[in-house]
Design a protein around this motif. Structure first.
Motif, PDB file in Angstrom:
ATOM      1  N   ILE A  26       0.870  -1.174   0.000  1.00  0.00           N
ATOM      2  CA  ILE A  26       0.000   0.000   0.000  1.00  0.00           C
ATOM      3  C   ILE A  26       0.909   1.226   0.000  1.00  0.00           C
ATOM      4  O   ILE A  26       1.700   1.415   0.931  1.00  0.00           O
ATOM      5  CB  ILE A  26      -0.923   0.038   1.228  1.00  0.00           C
ATOM      6  N   HIS A  71      -2.690  -0.054  -4.512  1.00  0.00           N
ATOM      7  CA  HIS A  71      -2.489  -1.360  -3.881  1.00  0.00           C
ATOM      8  C   HIS A  71      -1.879  -2.322  -4.892  1.00  0.00           C
ATOM      9  O   HIS A  71      -2.275  -2.329  -6.065  1.00  0.00           O
ATOM     10  CB  HIS A  71      -3.824  -1.962  -3.414  1.00  0.00           C
ATOM     11  N   ILE A 129      -8.431  -5.951  -2.559  1.00  0.00           N
ATOM     12  CA  ILE A 129      -7.753  -4.951  -3.385  1.00  0.00           C
ATOM     13  C   ILE A 129      -8.640  -4.526  -4.553  1.00  0.00           C
ATOM     14  O   ILE A 129      -8.772  -3.337  -4.860  1.00  0.00           O
ATOM     15  CB  ILE A 129      -6.406  -5.501  -3.883  1.00  0.00           C
TER      16      ILE A 129
END
Length: 348
Positions: A26, A71, A129
């Motif tokens: 992240i 992500h 995600i």
């Protein structure tokens, strides 16, 4: 607590990595500012991402670009994830700053990297995600998400995925038939919408590692100690194994530094013995000289420097089993030729 009553800053922990390790990355813009101002920025980032992943042989199972962060779900290949991210972030920041006539840092100094236990978390993380654009209201329905260009979800539903996205490894977990697998995957993602945010997947070390507060409470009543770490997503045994391996690697590295013998020096010695350029020692390939060079590196790296097979695999971009086989070959080669690593140490 400090004397002034504020919480003292904890030192940053080192990143954990190993060949084949899966990481949830992240990365946010500095001060949470936007890192993508338009689709051209996103396209440039995807181009850069693809170049880096293909060159480093890094697998990507899931990805999503938001406005001020992104992500990635990556599996370590030939190079450490830290190297992959450095190349990705530096390259993109340069073109972004040039295009928008700005200067200075684009990203936060430290991206978040969570080493993940593949089972049972891989599919959960892919879903988490890929639902991010919906949660962030960049798209407003599953139907929009299905065609959203800047997320890996579309690539799992159709054949027009990015060449660097590893879709087969995800879909085969649903069914052998790709058509059925895609239907089941789509249903799996849709069912995840009602779950909302999943803090258990990205935070709360002990609770996350144990599987929830109920498991933590049960373990405490039974007098059990559960191992946890904010850098790791996995059960207690997985966390314990990862930390033990990391500690062993750090201890061996420390011993190597005390002896002032580094792997780069071993590479120089190997190049000298085989009469090749030292850069060739680090290359992958099946040519006899490269095979011999890597065999000697694996033998002397494990036996003389005390490096783990995992650490060498990470440096050389091969599997741990490959390191073991190469080390056996290297031992025979060194014995047959009468080659000694110690000669390098004397001349170092």
């Amino acid at each position: 607590l400090c004397c002034c009553g504020t919480v003292a800053a904890m030192p940053r922990q080192s990143r954990i990595d190993a060949p084949g390790a899966v990481h949830h990355i992240i990365c946010r813009g500095i001060e949470r500012r936007k890192i993508f101002l338009d689709d051209l920025d996103r396209d440039m980032f995807i181009t850069r991402l693809g170049q880096v992943l293909l060159k480093t042989e890094t697998r990507c199972f899931g990805w999503a670009l938001l406005q001020n962060h992104f992500h990635l779900l990556l599996q370590t290949g030939r190079f450490p994830i830290a190297t992959v991210m450095r190349r990705l972030l530096t390259g993109y920041a340069v073109v972004f700053n040039r295009r928008h006539t700005r200067a200075g840092h684009l990203f936060q100094n430290r991206y978040k990297s969570i080493l993940c236990q593949v089972e049972p978390y891989l599919l959960e993380l892919v879903r988490y995600i890929h639902l991010n654009p919906l949660r962030a209201q960049i798209v407003h329905s599953i139907a929009e998400l299905n065609t959203f260009k800047y997320c890996g979800h579309r690539g799992l539903l159709f054949d027009n995925h990015e060449p660097w996205q590893s879709t087969d490894e995800v879909l085969e977990r649903f069914d052998e038939s790709k058509k059925i697998a895609r239907t089941l995957y789509a249903l799996f993602v849709s069912e995840g919408v009602k779950a909302g945010k999943r803090p258990d997947l990205i935070g709360g070390g002990l609770v996350r590692s144990a599987g929830g507060w109920q498991e933590v409470s049960t373990a405490r009543r039974s007098g059990l100690f559960l191992k946890s770490d904010e850098r790791i997503l996995g059960d207690s045994d997985f966390v314990d194994a990862v930390l033990d391996a990391a500690e062993e690697y750090r201890e061996r590295e420390k011993a190597n530094r005390i002896e002032r013998v580094e792997l780069e020096q071993v590479a120089q010695r190997v190049a000298e013995l085989l009469k090749i350029h030292v850069e060739l020692v680090w290359h992958s390939g099946k040519t006899p000289l490269v095979v011999q060079a890597r065999s000697l590196m694996c033998y002397w790296g494990t036996q003389k420097l005390g490096m783990t097979a995992g650490a060498l695999a990470l440096r050389l971009g091969i599997s741990q089993s490959g390191v073991s086989r190469a080390a056996t070959h290297g031992e025979h080669l060194a014995s047959e030729q009468g080659w000694q690593l110690i000669e390098m140490a004397r001349n170092a």
